[in-house]
Write a protein that holds these residues in place. Structure first.
Motif, PDB file in Angstrom:
ATOM      1  N   ARG A   1      10.453  -1.934  44.583  1.00 32.03           N
ATOM      2  CA  ARG A   1      10.435  -3.336  44.999  1.00 32.03           C
ATOM      3  C   ARG A   1      10.687  -4.284  43.812  1.00 32.03           C
ATOM      4  O   ARG A   1      10.970  -5.460  44.009  1.00 32.03           O
ATOM      5  CB  ARG A   1       9.094  -3.695  45.648  1.00 32.03           C
ATOM      6  N   LEU A   2      10.570  -3.799  42.593  1.00 31.70           N
ATOM      7  CA  LEU A   2      10.766  -4.641  41.420  1.00 31.70           C
ATOM      8  C   LEU A   2      12.252  -4.776  41.102  1.00 31.70           C
ATOM      9  O   LEU A   2      13.009  -3.806  41.190  1.00 31.70           O
ATOM     10  CB  LEU A   2      10.026  -4.073  40.216  1.00 31.70           C
TER      11      LEU A   2
ATOM     12  N   ILE B   1      16.332 -16.846  48.016  1.00 35.06           N
ATOM     13  CA  ILE B   1      16.378 -15.495  47.478  1.00 35.06           C
ATOM     14  C   ILE B   1      15.562 -15.449  46.184  1.00 35.06           C
ATOM     15  O   ILE B   1      15.760 -16.270  45.280  1.00 35.06           O
ATOM     16  CB  ILE B   1      17.825 -15.060  47.210  1.00 35.06           C
ATOM     17  N   VAL B   2      14.647 -14.519  46.113  1.00 36.75           N
ATOM     18  CA  VAL B   2      13.792 -14.350  44.937  1.00 36.75           C
ATOM     19  C   VAL B   2      13.719 -12.856  44.595  1.00 36.75           C
ATOM     20  O   VAL B   2      14.169 -12.005  45.359  1.00 36.75           O
ATOM     21  CB  VAL B   2      12.373 -14.902  45.181  1.00 36.75           C
ATOM     22  N   ARG B   3      13.127 -12.552  43.447  1.00 34.18           N
ATOM     23  CA  ARG B   3      12.840 -11.160  43.103  1.00 34.18           C
ATOM     24  C   ARG B   3      11.632 -11.121  42.177  1.00 34.18           C
ATOM     25  O   ARG B   3      11.297 -12.110  41.501  1.00 34.18           O
ATOM     26  CB  ARG B   3      14.040 -10.471  42.454  1.00 34.18           C
ATOM     27  N   LEU B   4      10.986  -9.972  42.159  1.00 33.92           N
ATOM     28  CA  LEU B   4       9.804  -9.742  41.335  1.00 33.92           C
ATOM     29  C   LEU B   4      10.186  -8.873  40.141  1.00 33.92           C
ATOM     30  O   LEU B   4      10.891  -7.869  40.292  1.00 33.92           O
ATOM     31  CB  LEU B   4       8.712  -9.055  42.150  1.00 33.92           C
ATOM     32  N   GLU B   5       9.725  -9.283  38.964  1.00 30.01           N
ATOM     33  CA  GLU B   5       9.972  -8.500  37.756  1.00 30.01           C
ATOM     34  C   GLU B   5       8.692  -8.395  36.941  1.00 30.01           C
ATOM     35  O   GLU B   5       7.921  -9.359  36.865  1.00 30.01           O
ATOM     36  CB  GLU B   5      11.077  -9.137  36.901  1.00 30.01           C
ATOM     37  N   LYS B   6       8.503  -7.237  36.336  1.00 27.72           N
ATOM     38  CA  LYS B   6       7.335  -7.050  35.476  1.00 27.72           C
ATOM     39  C   LYS B   6       7.655  -7.559  34.085  1.00 27.72           C
ATOM     40  O   LYS B   6       8.681  -7.207  33.497  1.00 27.72           O
ATOM     41  CB  LYS B   6       6.947  -5.578  35.423  1.00 27.72           C
ATOM     42  N   ARG B   7       6.773  -8.367  33.553  1.00 29.08           N
ATOM     43  CA  ARG B   7       6.891  -8.897  32.199  1.00 29.08           C
ATOM     44  C   ARG B   7       5.538  -8.738  31.515  1.00 29.08           C
ATOM     45  O   ARG B   7       4.639  -9.574  31.684  1.00 29.08           O
ATOM     46  CB  ARG B   7       7.308 -10.370  32.218  1.00 29.08           C
ATOM     47  N   GLY B   8       5.389  -7.647  30.774  1.00 28.33           N
ATOM     48  CA  GLY B   8       4.117  -7.398  30.096  1.00 28.33           C
ATOM     49  C   GLY B   8       2.996  -7.179  31.095  1.00 28.33           C
ATOM     50  O   GLY B   8       3.087  -6.331  31.984  1.00 28.33           O
ATOM     51  N   LYS B   9       1.944  -7.955  30.969  1.00 32.21           N
ATOM     52  CA  LYS B   9       0.776  -7.818  31.832  1.00 32.21           C
ATOM     53  C   LYS B   9       0.838  -8.743  33.048  1.00 32.21           C
ATOM     54  O   LYS B   9      -0.189  -9.073  33.637  1.00 32.21           O
ATOM     55  CB  LYS B   9      -0.499  -8.130  31.024  1.00 32.21           C
ATOM     56  N   ARG B  10       2.034  -9.131  33.400  1.00 32.29           N
ATOM     57  CA  ARG B  10       2.164 -10.004  34.556  1.00 32.29           C
ATOM     58  C   ARG B  10       3.441  -9.670  35.319  1.00 32.29           C
ATOM     59  O   ARG B  10       4.353  -9.020  34.788  1.00 32.29           O
ATOM     60  CB  ARG B  10       2.165 -11.478  34.124  1.00 32.29           C
ATOM     61  N   VAL B  11       3.489 -10.130  36.547  1.00 34.85           N
ATOM     62  CA  VAL B  11       4.682 -10.010  37.366  1.00 34.85           C
ATOM     63  C   VAL B  11       5.164 -11.429  37.659  1.00 34.85           C
ATOM     64  O   VAL B  11       4.371 -12.290  38.073  1.00 34.85           O
ATOM     65  CB  VAL B  11       4.386  -9.281  38.695  1.00 34.85           C
ATOM     66  N   VAL B  12       6.440 -11.690  37.402  1.00 34.52           N
ATOM     67  CA  VAL B  12       6.980 -13.025  37.636  1.00 34.52           C
ATOM     68  C   VAL B  12       7.878 -13.000  38.872  1.00 34.52           C
ATOM     69  O   VAL B  12       8.497 -11.979  39.196  1.00 34.52           O
ATOM     70  CB  VAL B  12       7.757 -13.555  36.420  1.00 34.52           C
ATOM     71  N   LEU B  13       7.932 -14.139  39.526  1.00 29.89           N
ATOM     72  CA  LEU B  13       8.796 -14.326  40.688  1.00 29.89           C
ATOM     73  C   LEU B  13       9.952 -15.217  40.251  1.00 29.89           C
ATOM     74  O   LEU B  13       9.747 -16.375  39.864  1.00 29.89           O
ATOM     75  CB  LEU B  13       8.022 -14.974  41.838  1.00 29.89           C
ATOM     76  N   LEU B  14      11.168 -14.677  40.297  1.00 34.67           N
ATOM     77  CA  LEU B  14      12.348 -15.368  39.786  1.00 34.67           C
ATOM     78  C   LEU B  14      13.255 -15.798  40.930  1.00 34.67           C
ATOM     79  O   LEU B  14      13.334 -15.124  41.970  1.00 34.67           O
ATOM     80  CB  LEU B  14      13.149 -14.435  38.859  1.00 34.67           C
ATOM     81  N   ARG B  15      13.943 -16.898  40.704  1.00 30.81           N
ATOM     82  CA  ARG B  15      14.908 -17.399  41.687  1.00 30.81           C
ATOM     83  C   ARG B  15      16.210 -17.718  40.974  1.00 30.81           C
ATOM     84  O   ARG B  15      16.255 -18.587  40.096  1.00 30.81           O
ATOM     85  CB  ARG B  15      14.362 -18.637  42.392  1.00 30.81           C
ATOM     86  N   ASP B  16      17.269 -17.018  41.352  1.00 33.61           N
ATOM     87  CA  ASP B  16      18.587 -17.301  40.789  1.00 33.61           C
ATOM     88  C   ASP B  16      19.199 -18.514  41.472  1.00 33.61           C
ATOM     89  O   ASP B  16      18.749 -18.959  42.523  1.00 33.61           O
ATOM     90  CB  ASP B  16      19.502 -16.089  40.954  1.00 33.61           C
ATOM     91  N   ASN B  17      20.277 -19.007  40.853  1.00 36.71           N
ATOM     92  CA  ASN B  17      20.943 -20.202  41.376  1.00 36.71           C
ATOM     93  C   ASN B  17      22.149 -19.768  42.218  1.00 36.71           C
ATOM     94  O   ASN B  17      23.246 -19.544  41.701  1.00 36.71           O
ATOM     95  CB  ASN B  17      21.388 -21.101  40.219  1.00 36.71           C
ATOM     96  N   TRP B  18      21.935 -19.667  43.529  1.00 38.20           N
ATOM     97  CA  TRP B  18      22.998 -19.202  44.408  1.00 38.20           C
ATOM     98  C   TRP B  18      24.010 -20.285  44.751  1.00 38.20           C
ATOM     99  O   TRP B  18      24.989 -20.027  45.468  1.00 38.20           O
ATOM    100  CB  TRP B  18      22.400 -18.600  45.680  1.00 38.20           C
ATOM    101  N   ARG B  19      23.822 -21.476  44.227  1.00 34.56           N
ATOM    102  CA  ARG B  19      24.830 -22.529  44.405  1.00 34.56           C
ATOM    103  C   ARG B  19      25.913 -22.426  43.339  1.00 34.56           C
ATOM    104  O   ARG B  19      26.871 -23.192  43.343  1.00 34.56           O
ATOM    105  CB  ARG B  19      24.181 -23.909  44.351  1.00 34.56           C
ATOM    106  N   VAL B  20      25.761 -21.466  42.428  1.00 34.60           N
ATOM    107  CA  VAL B  20      26.727 -21.282  41.343  1.00 34.60           C
ATOM    108  C   VAL B  20      27.297 -19.871  41.446  1.00 34.60           C
ATOM    109  O   VAL B  20      26.550 -18.887  41.369  1.00 34.60           O
ATOM    110  CB  VAL B  20      26.060 -21.484  39.970  1.00 34.60           C
TER     111      VAL B  20
END
Length: 800
Positions: free
Chosen positions: A50-51, A82-101
């Motif tokens: 899922r990451l 549209i988002v995605r989850l990524e592990k960064r050290g001791k945390r998980v971040v929720l990222l959003r790309d720019n789909w208008r570009v």
């Protein structure tokens, strides 16, 4: 286990009992979710698969604010991003790309160059609570117990106070937080502390300082894009499109791109479909009725929604669109259910048909249609206002049939939006070619003065609806056949001259008379003649039978408002002939004439006809009607007194007439309309000049002979005041074209001379003239203050 494309779409668009499948171990949850109720925390169980993978985050407001215009309704959709989850050290971040570009077709370096030119967003950061056996447990409470929906901003923007979330009075609802194979559902209860709550919120909430809302979040697997091509939008078809920048285009492009919004329909038997046989789709489009919808609305919504199944047959589909009851035990907020919701507010408001799409392709994935419960009360007010004109025999359509005919059309309209269709405000002039118009009841008067309501609302959709659905939802096996097929549909649209004109060109300042909301008729001359005839009969016969025995008489106020203003929207359309210009959304080579200035004869005829509506005889209200309508009694509802009064308790025919005159005169002399009159007369000497238009208005009002009775003369003065105000406004309008300001100022000079030459009249006539000359003197001395002039309120009737 990897799901097939057909099953993936089915799980989103046509629910099956997934909860049972999970319980039986048939598949794993999309994203595991748990609620720690003791700590009031939401925990996500994240596996490696899922990451780093994109998915959709959607939100829907599960409970509403109850305030019209606040933008916080039960079932109101938020974003679909549209988002995605990524592990960064001791945390998980929720990222959003720019789909208008995007940089479609570019190599990896070109795509990177485009994406790096614009920011992305880190939406949230979740601390990791534990990590074992390949599962990361992340604490996502900070995101889901925050105001992701923007409720506080809606409250502030609606001038209902300053709001902030109170975490101690907010929680995750464990009973409605669940995971399924293709979607994870999270339900939160948010309580806000509100400082200085406004009157609307005080009416709607039991404690306006502490309104509680429920928000439902859906984390949804993205559909496989294989087999679904983004479809190029065409401005002539009137279908929504998701816009983006495509920076792979060369210097001959515009960097503009987009995809037509449409549902995914794939034939079960492609060969039969290509032979022209009606074919069932692998997955039909299914909408579910909110269990809260009562009868007779429920049947009307099912019938109106069913129109679309017939329309889809024109695109080659059988049983492609269905309206069903929500299955027992299903959660209406679950992302797999497309809902038709029943929405209550403390007053009238809009119905809405939004959809949530895949930003990558334009594929529509979900909708929550919101049908306003108040609308039928408005329809009944229109109907009841006409009852006195029917006499003992009554109207030739029952009240329920009248209201439900409108609601069938209404639900079809809102569903049309969720199928990707825009408003089409010229459809009424083309034989009711679309449900996407805003329809006014088409009522006629026969030779015996009897009203006919049998054709008030169209009984089905029209030609434009069918053509638009064909453009959006015809299936093609490959790109080449799609390009050729869509070109044939557009050619048919042009050959049949089935037109589309959008929202932005339908306002009161527009230049196409027929592109006006809430009108019916091929021309606005026809519309004004018909609605004025209905209005005349309804005014002349209006009496207490417009309300039921035992009802308070003050309710006649809102019933008479609809009668008196029955022609208001058609007058708005008639005004548009002045400085009028038809136009097409033309593309080079398609044979359409881009712009056509309206004939001089039509412009002059419309100007005279619209000024006829401001004559005292047309503005007057019979004394017996005014004597019938008392003020709001003790315990009555002020919101049901739509015609206000400067006299407090008295019925105010002067302000009512002044409001109508304000709409008409300000429409005639709007800065954009006046500019077009100047521009067009400079191009064609046969067309009316601004001086001719304004002189005609002044001659018909300030130059008219005195009326024969005090009441009519009071109405004459009312219109004269409106003309004076509007000319002063335009002369001082810094945004207006220079020739418009100069022309208005020249007319003010002539008006001052005209008034100075007048003699005789009543004390009220003399007082108006004296006030007018003082205001004119202040203007020419540079001391004009528009805020000090007497104005008339334009009555904002609820939408019909």
């Amino acid at each position: 286990m990897r799901l097939s494309l057909a099953l993936a779409v089915a799980l989103i668009a046509a629910p099956v009992p997934i909860a049972r499948a999970v319980a039986q171990g048939a598949d794993t949850p999309f994203i595991g979710v748990r609620v720690d109720q003791e700590r009031n925390k939401l925990l996500l169980d994240l596996t490696a698969d899922r990451l780093g993978k994109d998915f959709l985050h959607q939100s829907v407001l599960a409970t509403g604010g109850g305030v019209p215009g606040l933008g916080l309704d039960r079932g109101q959709t938020g974003g679909s991003v549209i988002v995605r989850l990524e592990k960064r050290g001791k945390r998980v971040v929720l990222l959003r790309d720019n789909w208008r570009v995007r940089a479609i077709g570019a190599d990896a370096a070109g795509q990177r160059g485009a994406s790096e030119a614009f920011p992305t967003s880190v939406v949230a950061s979740f601390p990791i609570e534990s990590e074992a056996n390949g599962v990361i447990v992340a604490d996502a409470t900070s995101l889901f117990l925050s105001d992701t929906y923007g409720i506080a901003e809606s409250i502030r923007r609606g001038q209902q106070g300053t709001a902030r979330i109170d975490a101690n009075r907010s929680w995750i609802d464990a009973s409605r937080t669940k995971a399924f194979p293709r979607n994870t559902e999270i339900h939160v209860v948010l309580t806000f502390g509100v400082d200085n709550p406004g009157p609307g919120l005080r009416r709607a909430a039991p404690d306006a300082s502490a309104p509680t809302f429920e928000v439902h979040h859906s984390l949804v697997a993205l559909p496989d894009t294989a087999g679904f091509r983004g479809r190029v939008p065409d401005p002539r078809t009137g279908l929504f499109g998701g816009d983006f920048n495509d920076f792979a285009q060369g210097f001959q492009g515009t960097y503009g791109g987009g995809n037509t919004a449409r549902w995914r329909l794939v034939p079960k038997d492609p060969a039969a479909y290509q032979r022209g046989q009606l074919t069932e789709p692998v997955t039909p489009i299914v909408y579910y009725l909110d269990p809260a919808i009562p009868e007779p609305y429920r049947t009307a919504f099912r019938q109106g929604g069913g129109w679309w199944n017939t329309i889809f047959e024109g695109a080659g589909w059988k049983n492609a669109f269905q309206v069903r009851d929500l299955p027992a035990g299903a959660d209406a907020m679950d992302a797999r259910y497309n809902m038709i919701y029943w929405v209550h507010r403390s007053g009238p408001g809009p119905s809405v048909g939004p959809s949530l799409s895949d930003p990558r392709t334009g594929e529509i994935l979900r909708t929550v249609v919101r049908m306003d419960a108040w609308r039928s009360l408005i329809d009944y007010n229109i109907y009841a206002g006409l009852l006195p004109a029917a006499g003992p025999a009554g109207l030739n359509v029952t009240a329920e049939a009248f209201a439900m005919n409108r609601r069938r059309q209404h639900v079809a309209h809102e569903i049309g939006h969720t199928l990707g269709m825009s408003h089409n405000y010229i459809a009424h002039a083309q034989g009711r070619s679309s449900v996407m118009d805003y329809p006014f009841p088409l009522i006629t008067v026969d030779g015996g003065g009897r009203l006919d309501l049998t054709k008030a609302y169209a009984p089905f959709a029209g030609a434009w609806d069918s053509l638009a659905i064909r453009y959006g939802h015809t299936w093609y096996p490959d790109t080449a056949s799609e390009r050729a097929g869509l070109a044939r549909i557009v050619k048919e649209i042009l050959d049949r001259d089935v037109r589309f004109v959008a929202d932005e060109h339908a306002g009161a300042t527009g230049s196409i008379p027929e592109v006006t909301r809430w009108v019916e008729g091929k021309t606005m001359f026809d519309a004004v003649e018909r609605t004025s005839a209905v209005r005349r009969v309804a005014i002349d016969k209006f009496d207490a039978s417009a309300i039921k025995p035992g009802e308070p008489m003050y309710l006649l106020n809102m019933r008479f408002a609809h009668v008196y203003l029955h022609h208001r929207y058609s007058l708005e359309g008639l005004v548009k002939y002045v400085g009028g210009m038809d136009f097409r959304y033309a593309i080079r080579g398609d044979g359409q004439v881009p712009t056509t200035i309206l004939p001089a004869a039509s412009q002059r005829r419309a100007l005279g006809m619209v000024l006829d509506a401001l004559e005292p005889a047309q503005l007057a209200i019979p004394e017996r009607v005014m004597a019938l309508i008392p003020p709001v009694p003790y315990g009555g509802d002020d919101a049901l007194q739509w015609i206000g009064s400067a006299g407090g308790t008295s019925f105010d025919q002067i302000s009512l007439a002044g409001g109508l005159a304000t709409e008409v005169v300000e429409g005639l002399l709007h800065r954009e309309r006046a500019a077009r009159v100047v521009q067009f007369s400079a191009r064609d000497a046969s067309l009316p000049t601004l001086d001719e238009v304004v002189t005609t208005i002044v001659d018909r009002t300030w130059g008219a002979p005195p009326a024969s009775d005090p009441g009519s003369q009071a109405l004459r003065r009312t219109v004269q005041r409106v003309v004076l105000n509007t000319l002063l406004d335009r002369a001082g309008d810094k945004q207006a074209l220079a020739e418009v300001r100069q022309g208005a100022e020249w007319q003010l000079q002539k008006l001052d001379q005209r008034i100075a030459s007048l003699s005789g009249g009543s004390a009220a006539d003399l007082a108006l003239r004296a006030a007018a000359r003082r205001e004119l003197a202040r203007y020419f001395d540079g001391d004009d203050d528009p805020s000090t002039r007497s104005r008339f309120v334009v009555i904002p009737l609820p939408w019909p």
